[in-house]
Design a protein around this motif. Structure first.
Motif, PDB file in Angstrom:
ATOM      1  N   GLU A  51      22.739  72.616  -2.729  1.00 47.89           N
ATOM      2  CA  GLU A  51      23.352  71.795  -3.777  1.00 47.89           C
ATOM      3  C   GLU A  51      22.410  70.685  -4.239  1.00 47.89           C
ATOM      4  N   ARG A  52      21.899  69.904  -3.278  1.00 49.92           N
ATOM      5  CA  ARG A  52      20.828  68.950  -3.556  1.00 49.92           C
ATOM      6  C   ARG A  52      19.792  69.189  -2.461  1.00 49.92           C
ATOM      7  N   ARG A  53      18.568  69.624  -2.871  1.00 45.83           N
ATOM      8  CA  ARG A  53      17.545  69.946  -1.864  1.00 45.83           C
ATOM      9  C   ARG A  53      16.713  68.680  -1.643  1.00 45.83           C
ATOM     10  N   VAL A  54      17.045  67.964  -0.588  1.00 45.27           N
ATOM     11  CA  VAL A  54      16.494  66.624  -0.365  1.00 45.27           C
ATOM     12  C   VAL A  54      16.014  66.488   1.070  1.00 45.27           C
ATOM     13  N   LEU A  55      14.829  65.908   1.249  1.00 44.84           N
ATOM     14  CA  LEU A  55      14.419  65.419   2.567  1.00 44.84           C
ATOM     15  C   LEU A  55      14.615  63.907   2.560  1.00 44.84           C
ATOM     16  N   ILE A 105      20.381  50.876   1.964  1.00 44.50           N
ATOM     17  CA  ILE A 105      19.577  51.761   1.107  1.00 44.50           C
ATOM     18  C   ILE A 105      19.403  53.139   1.741  1.00 44.50           C
ATOM     19  N   TYR A 106      19.678  54.159   0.941  1.00 40.58           N
ATOM     20  CA  TYR A 106      19.341  55.543   1.252  1.00 40.58           C
ATOM     21  C   TYR A 106      18.223  55.936   0.306  1.00 40.58           C
ATOM     22  N   ALA A 107      17.200  56.633   0.819  1.00 39.11           N
ATOM     23  CA  ALA A 107      16.134  57.142  -0.046  1.00 39.11           C
ATOM     24  C   ALA A 107      15.836  58.580   0.359  1.00 39.11           C
ATOM     25  N   MET A 143      13.621  62.445  -0.988  1.00 41.44           N
ATOM     26  CA  MET A 143      12.787  63.164  -1.959  1.00 41.44           C
ATOM     27  C   MET A 143      13.475  64.477  -2.290  1.00 41.44           C
ATOM     28  N   GLN A 144      13.765  64.673  -3.561  1.00 41.43           N
ATOM     29  CA  GLN A 144      14.502  65.861  -4.011  1.00 41.43           C
ATOM     30  C   GLN A 144      13.581  66.813  -4.754  1.00 41.43           C
ATOM     31  N   LEU A 145      13.737  68.100  -4.458  1.00 40.06           N
ATOM     32  CA  LEU A 145      12.928  69.152  -5.097  1.00 40.06           C
ATOM     33  C   LEU A 145      13.819  70.055  -5.935  1.00 40.06           C
ATOM     34  N   ALA A 168      27.157  70.036 -11.255  1.00 40.33           N
ATOM     35  CA  ALA A 168      27.744  68.733 -11.594  1.00 40.33           C
ATOM     36  C   ALA A 168      28.672  68.221 -10.501  1.00 40.33           C
ATOM     37  N   HIS A 169      28.535  66.947 -10.215  1.00 43.44           N
ATOM     38  CA  HIS A 169      29.520  66.257  -9.383  1.00 43.44           C
ATOM     39  C   HIS A 169      29.489  64.767  -9.734  1.00 43.44           C
ATOM     40  N   ARG A 170      30.462  64.056  -9.218  1.00 44.05           N
ATOM     41  CA  ARG A 170      30.411  62.597  -9.329  1.00 44.05           C
ATOM     42  C   ARG A 170      30.837  62.020  -7.988  1.00 44.05           C
ATOM     43  N   HIS A 171      30.359  60.827  -7.693  1.00 38.80           N
ATOM     44  CA  HIS A 171      30.682  60.249  -6.393  1.00 38.80           C
ATOM     45  C   HIS A 171      30.733  58.730  -6.470  1.00 38.80           C
ATOM     46  N   THR A 172      31.269  58.140  -5.411  1.00 31.44           N
ATOM     47  CA  THR A 172      31.444  56.681  -5.395  1.00 31.44           C
ATOM     48  C   THR A 172      30.127  55.929  -5.191  1.00 31.44           C
ATOM     49  N   VAL A 222      19.951  56.230  -8.248  1.00 35.36           N
ATOM     50  CA  VAL A 222      18.902  56.274  -9.272  1.00 35.36           C
ATOM     51  C   VAL A 222      17.893  57.324  -8.855  1.00 35.36           C
ATOM     52  N   ARG A 223      17.132  57.820  -9.819  1.00 39.14           N
ATOM     53  CA  ARG A 223      15.998  58.712  -9.537  1.00 39.14           C
ATOM     54  C   ARG A 223      14.742  58.086 -10.118  1.00 39.14           C
ATOM     55  N   MET A 224      13.669  58.115  -9.345  1.00 36.21           N
ATOM     56  CA  MET A 224      12.338  57.709  -9.818  1.00 36.21           C
ATOM     57  C   MET A 224      11.506  58.989  -9.780  1.00 36.21           C
ATOM     58  N   TRP A 230      29.691  61.732 -14.009  1.00 36.38           N
ATOM     59  CA  TRP A 230      29.269  63.116 -13.756  1.00 36.38           C
ATOM     60  C   TRP A 230      27.760  63.229 -13.882  1.00 36.38           C
ATOM     61  N   HIS A 231      27.138  63.983 -12.991  1.00 36.73           N
ATOM     62  CA  HIS A 231      25.702  64.241 -13.141  1.00 36.73           C
ATOM     63  C   HIS A 231      25.322  65.586 -12.546  1.00 36.73           C
ATOM     64  N   GLU A 232      24.328  66.224 -13.177  1.00 34.76           N
ATOM     65  CA  GLU A 232      23.787  67.499 -12.715  1.00 34.76           C
ATOM     66  C   GLU A 232      22.327  67.558 -13.131  1.00 34.76           C
ATOM     67  N   HIS A 233      21.546  68.361 -12.408  1.00 32.11           N
ATOM     68  CA  HIS A 233      20.113  68.431 -12.683  1.00 32.11           C
ATOM     69  C   HIS A 233      19.731  69.868 -13.056  1.00 32.11           C
ATOM     70  N   GLY A 234      18.875  70.015 -14.075  1.00 33.89           N
ATOM     71  CA  GLY A 234      18.369  71.329 -14.471  1.00 33.89           C
ATOM     72  C   GLY A 234      16.861  71.258 -14.639  1.00 33.89           C
ATOM     73  N   LEU A 264      12.264  60.755  -6.375  1.00 36.85           N
ATOM     74  CA  LEU A 264      12.787  59.906  -5.299  1.00 36.85           C
ATOM     75  C   LEU A 264      14.207  59.493  -5.668  1.00 36.85           C
ATOM     76  N   ASP A 265      15.162  59.849  -4.830  1.00 33.70           N
ATOM     77  CA  ASP A 265      16.548  59.389  -4.999  1.00 33.70           C
ATOM     78  C   ASP A 265      16.723  58.091  -4.223  1.00 33.70           C
ATOM     79  N   VAL A 266      17.342  57.093  -4.838  1.00 32.96           N
ATOM     80  CA  VAL A 266      17.741  55.886  -4.096  1.00 32.96           C
ATOM     81  C   VAL A 266      19.230  55.681  -4.331  1.00 32.96           C
ATOM     82  N   LEU A 267      19.985  55.645  -3.260  1.00 35.01           N
ATOM     83  CA  LEU A 267      21.440  55.463  -3.346  1.00 35.01           C
ATOM     84  C   LEU A 267      21.880  54.322  -2.429  1.00 35.01           C
ATOM     85  N   ASP A 268      23.063  53.795  -2.720  1.00 34.85           N
ATOM     86  CA  ASP A 268      23.640  52.772  -1.844  1.00 34.85           C
ATOM     87  C   ASP A 268      24.636  53.395  -0.866  1.00 34.85           C
TER      88      ASP A 268
END
Ligand code: GTQ
Length: 344
Positions: free
Chosen positions: A70-74, A92-94, A96-98, A107-111, A115-117, A148-152, A162-166
């Protein structure tokens, strides 16, 4: 400071009677709960080399198809918090997504806010709240809480960001969850807020949005930093904040996002402050001294600094600037009345 009574000083039958009633004596733990002068920091200065992690991320691309990820992240996990907690700092959560060519992250949404860099690759896009946002190196893309967000990916090479989430703080508050959704019908990119200060007003009415600007192109941020540096030829810090262009407030509610330029040869001592921070090198090369630890940051490397810790950044090059992306806990600390800046 007086020595307080220990748990072992209490008779076993008394301790057992307390536990049976779900009671705990405070005094044996009071000093751990409220340490003298400064917090007991779990967050450790930590460095993640892009050169070392990239092959492992590419291997994840071979090992795990998108349907199984669903999200390929290390996740860049701070060993001070134990790795399985998947946090860089307290808030902080960080990661790396491929995304490989042709792949789609549904698509999903969450609380938690995200951000993505963008680190490398072209042709990928994130659709946020119906807006299709292209992803290029150095761009900052917001995925605020609840949208809502999804990646293509329509390019030909792997795309990494780089994903950074709270999520650590939202999870701790027992408020973290997600909802899956159908594929979004995407509007053209940034139809509403293509540039700060210019908004469509059909029939003189503006559609007010909590998050009017969802993509901050690197070309604009970099140009702003270079203009600032040229206007101030001394050694003043050259730094910008990513803000909501309608309110001037931080772009998101919990974490703060900034870009910093180190002039050729510049060394910058940051003030000691309560929030923890993550530093990610967009361009150039730099050294980060974080408390007793010194890291060399090459392009796309990331490191983490706990709060209440001296940080010095230095550009390794004497003829080229270095550019860093910073995420920190400042908005959270300010809102909670915890923000502090200390003289070293
Ligand atoms: O891309 O939506 O790193 O939902 C963690 C959770 C990325 C994402 C992460 C997520 C996402």
């Amino acid at each position: 400071m007086t020595e307080l009574g220990r748990l072992e000083d209490l008779p076993a039958d008394y301790r057992e009677a307390l536990a049976r009633q779900n009671l705990v004596p405070l005094w044996p733990s009071l000093r751990a709960l409220l340490p003298p002068d400064k917090p007991q920091l779990r967050t450790q200065p930590t460095h993640w080399s892009y050169k070392a992690l990239r092959p492992l991320l590419m291997r994840a691309g071979e090992l795990t198809p998108m349907e199984k990820a669903e999200r390929r992240v290390l996740v860049l996990a701070n060993p001070g918090h134990s790795l399985e907690k998947m946090q860089a700092s307290a808030a902080i959560y960080a990661g790396m997504q491929l995304l490989l060519p042709g792949e789609w992250a549904p698509a999903h949404r969450h609380t938690p806010n995200a951000v993505r860099m963008i680190v490398e690759g072209d042709g990928a896009y994130t659709t946020v709240d119906g807006e299709r946002l292209p992803m290029s190196r150095g761009d900052l893309i917001l995925t605020p809480n609840g949208l809502w967000h999804e990646h293509g990916h329509e390019g030909s090479q792997p795309v990494v960001w780089l994903d950074v989430l709270d999520v650590p703080i939202v999870y701790y508050l027992e408020a973290s969850y997600h909802i899956d959704g159908p594929r979004q019908a995407a509007q053209p990119e940034q139809a509403v807020y293509r540039s700060a200060g210019i908004v469509p007003t059909p029939f003189f009415e503006r559609r007010q949005r909590d998050y009017p600007m969802l993509r901050y192109p690197w070309a604009q941020a970099r140009a702003a930093l270079e203009t600032l540096a040229a206007a101030e030829p001394g050694q003043e810090p050259v730094q910008i904040a990513y803000v909501n262009p309608e309110t001037g407030a931080d772009a998101l509610a919990i974490l703060g996002f900034y870009a910093l330029m180190l002039r050729p040869g510049q060394r910058l001592e940051l003030p000691v402050r309560s929030p923890a921070a993550v530093f990610h090198l967009i361009e150039g090369s730099a050294q980060a001294q974080i408390g007793p630890q010194r890291f060399v940051l090459r392009e796309a490397d990331t490191c983490c600094a706990p709060g209440f810790t001296a940080v010095t950044l230095a550009n390794e090059s004497t003829d080229a600037p270095a550019f860093l992306f910073i995420a920190d806990e400042t908005p959270l600390h300010r809102k909670l009345g915890l923000y502090e800046r200390r003289n070293p």
